[in-house]
Design a protein around this motif. Structure first.
Motif, mmCIF file in Angstrom:
data_model
loop_
_atom_site.group_PDB
_atom_site.id
_atom_site.type_symbol
_atom_site.label_atom_id
_atom_site.label_comp_id
_atom_site.label_asym_id
_atom_site.label_seq_id
_atom_site.Cartn_x
_atom_site.Cartn_y
_atom_site.Cartn_z
ATOM 1 N N LYS A 102 0.839 -1.209 0.000
ATOM 2 C CA LYS A 102 0.000 0.000 0.000
ATOM 3 C C LYS A 102 0.876 1.262 0.000
ATOM 4 O O LYS A 102 0.569 2.253 -0.663
ATOM 5 N N TYR A 103 1.963 1.216 0.726
ATOM 6 C CA TYR A 103 2.917 2.336 0.806
ATOM 7 C C TYR A 103 3.517 2.608 -0.587
ATOM 8 O O TYR A 103 3.576 3.757 -1.041
ATOM 9 N N ALA A 104 3.937 1.519 -1.258
ATOM 10 C CA ALA A 104 4.547 1.661 -2.591
ATOM 11 C C ALA A 104 3.513 2.124 -3.616
ATOM 12 O O ALA A 104 3.816 2.964 -4.481
ATOM 13 N N GLY A 129 2.963 5.648 -4.000
ATOM 14 C CA GLY A 129 4.075 6.401 -4.587
ATOM 15 C C GLY A 129 5.095 6.890 -3.566
ATOM 16 O O GLY A 129 5.888 7.781 -3.854
ATOM 17 N N GLU A 130 5.075 6.297 -2.369
ATOM 18 C CA GLU A 130 6.024 6.723 -1.326
ATOM 19 C C GLU A 130 7.423 6.157 -1.590
ATOM 20 O O GLU A 130 7.589 5.212 -2.352
ATOM 21 N N ALA A 163 14.972 -5.137 -7.500
ATOM 22 C CA ALA A 163 13.628 -5.599 -7.872
ATOM 23 C C ALA A 163 12.616 -4.451 -7.861
ATOM 24 O O ALA A 163 11.590 -4.510 -8.545
ATOM 25 N N TYR A 164 12.891 -3.413 -7.060
ATOM 26 C CA TYR A 164 11.936 -2.300 -6.952
ATOM 27 C C TYR A 164 11.958 -1.359 -8.157
ATOM 28 O O TYR A 164 11.079 -0.520 -8.306
#
Length: 386
Positions: free
Chosen positions: A325-327, A330-331, A367-368
């Motif tokens: 949810k954080y990613a 857009g955090e 990976a991110y």
């Protein structure tokens, strides 16, 4: 960055951080909670038709717990002027104290369980609903990458090859006394592989992204920081760190429904422990009721019941939900890679960076960078978690 000037300006903080660093070296909980006689107890359990309660043996403790508690609580935290940073260190001392109590009571049944509860909590109703939701999905599709084909030495080679993308150096050890297929020991920068395990190609992809791409990345980023607290660990960092690690599996395209179900079963098993069920009760729940094969059911049951009741495993799924949810919002994931840190302390980390007390991450989980997940079901599941 004028590091020496900063060190002088915050001398009391650096002194306390250095003291805690010396004290924390012995309290690697995972080093102590893994039983030494897994293979023989597993054999007895199977031959008893799953009705024997395993009696696990554990390593001897190499420190004096009472003395360590005293030294932790003798730190003069009032000398840290900044309120947020002082609060972080106060929370850290309580966290480390809780881990000492966990280690001291390993193998002492409910005593260890209650200490584990204090450090890691237990699944909420929401966690259990999320786990049951995941278990409704079908994971029966055959994939050759899921076949267990590689031994521990071949896995070592695969890890070595994967690690070339990062320029840090770590040790690889092969051990019989491991309940997981692989594990990172933060204090000694060591990856431990289970000797008796057969790895599938998918599992090697999962483990390299999880253990090296996140756990080793945050280990070495933590070691790069001016303050050792980033390396030794913020309070409650398991949830965030494991969430980041499983999220890297998702982003690298190797997370499967089967793997997600494994995390769901860990929640179910921890809830079974919380309800007071025995080792064999939890095993029967997974194997007979949920039709999980006996080896997988044994490993999940072992992970949860080792030590007397280890509740850490329910945090993987909650951590994944929170990091996803954080990613998606857009955090910045980079701030969570600065060491063994926790989501709740992001504002404190930002403040420390502004004061020159913390650095941006030297290593970033590759990976991110790009989303390689091709399974729409996984996206749907992760978006739907409460």
């Amino acid at each position: 960055m004028s590091q020496i000037k900063k060190t002088e300006a915050f001398q009391d903080l650096f002194d306390i951080d250095s003291n805690l660093n010396r004290l924390v070296k012995n309290i690697e909980l995972l080093n102590y909670v893994n039983p030494l006689n897994i293979a023989s107890e597993k054999k007895k359990f199977y031959s008893s038709k799953y009705n024997y309660e395993p009696e696990f043996k554990y390593r001897k403790i190499k420190f004096n717990g009472y003395k360590l508690h005293r030294l932790f609580f003798s730190q003069r935290l009032e000398r840290i002027e900044d309120e947020d940073i002082r609060q972080l260190y106060e929370d850290v001392i309580y966290e480390y104290s809780g881990l000492i109590e966990c280690i001291e009571t390993i193998g002492h049944g409910r005593k260890f369980y209650f200490n584990s509860l204090k450090s890691f909590g237990t699944p909420t109703e929401k966690d259990i609903e999320n786990a049951k939701f995941i278990l409704r999905f079908d994971d029966s599709e055959f994939d050759e990458e899921m076949l267990p084909m590689y031994n521990a030495e071949e896995a070592r080679t695969y890890f070595d090859d994967f690690s070339k993308r990062y320029d840090f150096k770590y040790n690889i050890k092969i051990s019989n006394n491991l309940s997981a297929a692989a594990m990172v020991l933060n204090n000694t920068q060591t990856l431990v592989l289970r000797k008796s395990h057969k790895y599938s190609l998918n599992q090697l992809k999962v483990l390299t992204n999880h253990e090296i791409g996140v756990h080793m990345v945050t280990t070495f980023n933590g070691l790069d920081q001016p303050l050792k607290v980033f390396s030794n660990g913020f309070p409650n960092n398991v949830e965030t760190q494991e969430g980041l690690a499983v999220y890297s599996e998702f982003m690298s395209g190797c997370l499967t429904i089967e793997r997600l179900k494994e995390l769901a079963f860990r929640v179910i098993a921890t809830d079974s422990l919380h309800k007071g069920h025995s080792f064999s009760d939890t095993f029967h729940l997974l194997h007979s009721q949920h039709k999980l094969n006996r080896d997988k059911a044994f490993v999940i049951t072992l992970r949860v019941h080792r030590g007397g009741g280890f509740t850490k495993d329910h945090l993987y799924l909650r951590g994944l939900r929170n990091v996803y949810k954080y990613a998606q919002a857009g955090e910045d994931l980079g701030v969570l890679l600065t060491g063994k840190v926790t989501m709740e302390y992001i504002p404190t980390i930002a403040k420390m960076q502004n004061l020159g007390l913390a650095l941006p991450p030297k290593y970033y989980t590759d990976a991110y960078i790009e989303n390689n997940n091709s399974n729409p079901n996984l996206d749907f599941i992760l978006k739907s978690l409460k």
